[in-house]
Enzyme design. Sequence first.
Site, mmCIF file in Angstrom:
data_model
loop_
_atom_site.group_PDB
_atom_site.id
_atom_site.type_symbol
_atom_site.label_atom_id
_atom_site.label_comp_id
_atom_site.label_asym_id
_atom_site.label_seq_id
_atom_site.Cartn_x
_atom_site.Cartn_y
_atom_site.Cartn_z
ATOM 1 C CG ASN C 27 -0.310 0.030 2.558
ATOM 2 O OD1 ASN C 27 0.715 0.438 2.668
ATOM 3 N ND2 ASN C 27 -1.145 -0.199 3.792
ATOM 4 C CG ASP C 216 -5.753 -8.599 1.541
ATOM 5 O OD1 ASP C 216 -6.244 -8.775 2.695
ATOM 6 O OD2 ASP C 216 -5.079 -7.964 1.176
#
Lengths: 341, 341, 341
Positions: C27, C216
Site C-alpha cells: 500500500n 483481501d
Amino acid sequence: MFRLPVGKMLTRLAIITSRIMRPDDANIVGNVHGGTILKMIEEAGCIIGTRHCNTQTGDRCVAALARVERTDFLYPMFIGEVAHVSAEITYTSKHSVEVQVNVLSENILTGSKKVTNKATLWYVPFSLQNVDKITEVPPIEYFSPEQEEQGKKRYEAQKIERMETKDRNGEVITPVSLPEPYTVGFSQSSLIHLVGPSDCTLHGFVHGGVTMKLMDEVAGIVAARHCKTNIVTASVDAINFHRKIKKGCVITVSGRMTFTSNKSMEIEVFVDADPLVEAEKGKYRAVTAFFTYISLDKDNKPLPVPPLKLEGEEEQKRFEEGKARYLQNKAKRLADKEHKQ
Amino acid sequence: MFRLPVGKMLTRLAIITSRIMRPDDANIVGNVHGGTILKMIEEAGCIIGTRHCNTQTGDRCVAALARVERTDFLYPMFIGEVAHVSAEITYTSKHSVEVQVNVLSENILTGSKKVTNKATLWYVPFSLQNVDKITEVPPIEYFSPEQEEQGKKRYEAQKIERMETKDRNGEVITPVSLPEPYTVGFSQSSLIHLVGPSDCTLHGFVHGGVTMKLMDEVAGIVAARHCKTNIVTASVDAINFHRKIKKGCVITVSGRMTFTSNKSMEIEVFVDADPLVEAEKGKYRAVTAFFTYISLDKDNKPLPVPPLKLEGEEEQKRFEEGKARYLQNKAKRLADKEHKQ
Amino acid sequence: MFRLPVGKMLTRLAIITSRIMRPDDANIVGNVHGGTILKMIEEAGCIIGTRHCNTQTGDRCVAALARVERTDFLYPMFIGEVAHVSAEITYTSKHSVEVQVNVLSENILTGSKKVTNKATLWYVPFSLQNVDKITEVPPIEYFSPEQEEQGKKRYEAQKIERMETKDRNGEVITPVSLPEPYTVGFSQSSLIHLVGPSDCTLHGFVHGGVTMKLMDEVAGIVAARHCKTNIVTASVDAINFHRKIKKGCVITVSGRMTFTSNKSMEIEVFVDADPLVEAEKGKYRAVTAFFTYISLDKDNKPLPVPPLKLEGEEEQKRFEEGKARYLQNKAKRLADKEHKQ
C-alpha cells in the site's frame, strides 16, 4: 509520419520500442533492474527475429532465443526515464539469426540521453507446426563482403562456445544451516515460478527474456544479502539456452556467489525446469549464467565489496574460475579502450 | 542505426513503440482489449508530451492527459500480433499540446499490417515543484500556415466541448434487485481499484491510460452481460479528464448501457475518486465517457444485439440521447467516406 | 527452517521461493498487502501439491485449492524486504493433500528475519483429462505413527467444517443511498474482475490465490473507508472453496463490515462467479470468508477503531456472530500462549 522501411530493408532494421520505467521496474532506490532491461532487449529481438524468419514462403515459425553474448550495463537507468530499445539483424546463417540491440535511456525532463546497453542475441526459428523442427532462415543482404565475413566469424565463435557449455550441468545448490555472514551459504537464494501464459511465446515456450529477468532477480537477492547495500547489475556473461521451457513447468532459479573482487561480485545462476504434470520427463537444467553486480552508495558511486569467505575446495575452485573470468574481461575492456584511442 | 531526428524535429516526431500482444492483453477468444490499446496510446502521448514541454528552461513538468478525442477501433487486434504505436505533436497552444497517435497491427508470421487506431490527445503540463501550477508550452514549428490554422480550430473546438461537459456530474448508478435480462439494471457493473505506484506518473497522479483501461474493462463486462457473446470495443466518444486522481485514492468505475442499435451497444462509464486518507476532500467525479461495443461471432462478423429493455423516463431519455449520438456519428462516417471518394 | 530433502522426501518437503517485495505489492505507506502474501502462499502450495499428485502413474492432474485454515499475519512486511516462502506436505488422505506453508521476511540490508505467516492449505487433485474427476493422492511416509494420527485428526476436523459451510449462501450486499459514516452501508464495497489467462491453472480454473488476493483487496478498501487510516490484514478465518471458477467468468467480490472491537474490524467477503458466455449455468456463490483488519499509526502501532454503527436486526445479528468469533479466537490465542509457557 510512420514510414516503414521499404523492400528488403524492412526485415533488417526497424524495431524501436520506447517505454517509461515504472516503480515495479526498479529497486527501492529507483535503479531499474538489469532484468527489466534484459527482458525488453529480448522482446525486441524476438519480434525482429520472428518477423525476418517469416518473410519467405514455407512453415510459419517463431524465433527462440538460443544465446545472448556477454552484455555490459554501461550506466544505471532510473524510474521515470524512457528506455528506447532498437534492434537490427546483423547476420544470418542457415538456421540462426544474429540480432544486435541497443538501449538508450532518455531523461524526458532534462533531455539527456545515454547508451546504457549493447547486446547481441542469437535466435533459432522453430516451426509452428512441429515444435521440434528448425526451419531455414532467409539470408539478409550485407552492405559489404567484410560485414558478412565478420558476422560469419562471430557465428563460428559462438557455435564453439555453445557446444562447450552444453555439458556443464548437474550441480545443485545445497542449503546450509546457520551459515556465517559473507560465506557462499549465507547469501545463496532460490525462487520458484509457475510458468503462466503471459510468460510464453505462441508455441507455449517461455520467452528467453522472462527467464533472464528471473535470473537477475535471484542474482540481485544474493548480491544484496552479501553486501547489504544498493546493488546493480554490471554485466552478464554469455548465456546459452540449451533447452526450451514449456508452459506448465515450474522453474527453480538458484543463485550463489562465486567470486568477489574489490568492487564487484560474480553470481552463478542455474535454471532448472520441472514439467510438473509430465513428471516422467524429469527435471532438467535449462540455463546457467554468471551475473556481475556492483554495490553503490547514495551518489551511485561504487562501494568496496566485502570479500567472500570460502569454505571447502569446491568453493575455492569456483572462486579461481571466477577470478579468471574477471581478469579476462578486465583485459578485454582495456584492449577495447586502447583500440578506440 | 538508431538515428534520432535532428534539431527541432526531435520534439515533434519520434515516439514509436512496439510490443507483442500477450494473452493477458486479450479476452478469452484472443481479441486484444480496447483498454490495452488505449493505455499504449496514452503512454506514447505522455512520453512525447512530457518531453516536448521540458525542451525549454524553467520548471520541470509532466504532461497530464486532459482530453482524448473520439477514437474508432477500425480492426480487431489479436494475441501474437505486434502493435506499433507512433506519436507526433501536431499543435501547441500556450498551455496545451495536441498529440496524434497511430496504431498499426503487424502479423509477424504473415507480414500483413493494418492501421487499427488513430487517436488525438490533449495534454496540459503541470509543474513538478507545484502540482497545481500549469507551465507554458514551447511552440512547435509548422510545415505551413494552414497546418497551424487547422490546429487552432481543433483547439478551439475541444475547448468549448470541455467547458460544456464540466458540469455533467452527480449521477450515480443505483443497483436493482432481481433485474430482468436485457434491462439496464441487469448488465450494469462497477469495480473499485486502489491506485498503486505503477498506475501513477512522477507526480503521483494516475496515468490517463490506466483510467481508460479500467473504464474499458467495466464497459466490456456490461456489454458481455447484456449479450453473452464475444464483444469488442468499436469506439470511444471524446473523454475529458477534468480532475486529476492521486496515488492512494480508491476509484470506483461504474458502467451502464444507455443505447442499443441493431449491431451496437453504447455504455456510459463514470469514474469517481475517493481520497481515502484525505477524507476531508470528499469523493468526486473524475471522468465520464461513452463506449460503443459490438458483438462478434466465431469468424469475427458482427452479430445482432438484443434490444435494451427500458424502464422509466430516465432510461428513455438516455436512450434518445444515445440514439442522437449514434446517428450523428453515422452521418459523420458517411460524410468522411464521400469526402474521400 | 530450510531443511532440504533426501530421496523419497523430495515430494514432501522442498519448496522454497524467495521474492523481493515491490511497490505494487504494497500500500501507499509500504506495508505489503495481505493478499500478496496469500497469493504467494497458495502458489507454493499449488506447486508442491501438483508435483506430489503426479508422482505416480495414471491421469495427470492439477491440485486445486479446497480450503485454507485460519491464517494470522504475525508481523507486517515492507517493500524492499525479501519474502521467503517454504512449503511442505504434512498429510495426505485418499483425495486430499495438506500443505503447510511458512513465510519469513528478511530485511536484506540489516539481515533481520521474522516469521510473518504460517498457513495450512488443503488441495484436491483434478484430472487434466476430465476436469470433474478427482484423482487419487499417493500416500506420503510419516516420521512417526503419531504424526499420521494428528494429521488424520486435522483432516476429519476440516471435513466437518467444510460440510457445514456448504450452504451458508445466498445473501447479497444491497447498496444504500447516502449512507452515514461508520455504518455498514458506508464502507461496503464491491469489485468485478474478468478472469484472465494469468489468473488460471493449466485447467483454466482460477488459482485460489488469485481469488484470495481480490478478497483481501476488497476487505482492505472496506476497512480503509471505515477508519480512513493505514490498515493491514491481521488474520483471515478459514476459507472454503466449494466451487471452482472458470476462465472467462466475471467474478464479483463484495465486502461489508460485520464487527468492530476496540482495535480490530471484521469484514465478510463474498465471491460470486458469473459464467458470462455459458449463461445457462447461472451465477453462483463460489467463496465466502472473514478478514480481520487493524488500523496502524505512523510507527506501525495499533490505533483505536471507530465503532460500527448498526442499523436493523440483521446487522445486529451479524455483529454478535462476529463478536463470538472474536472472543473465540482471543481465547484460543491465550490458550496457545499458556500452552507454550
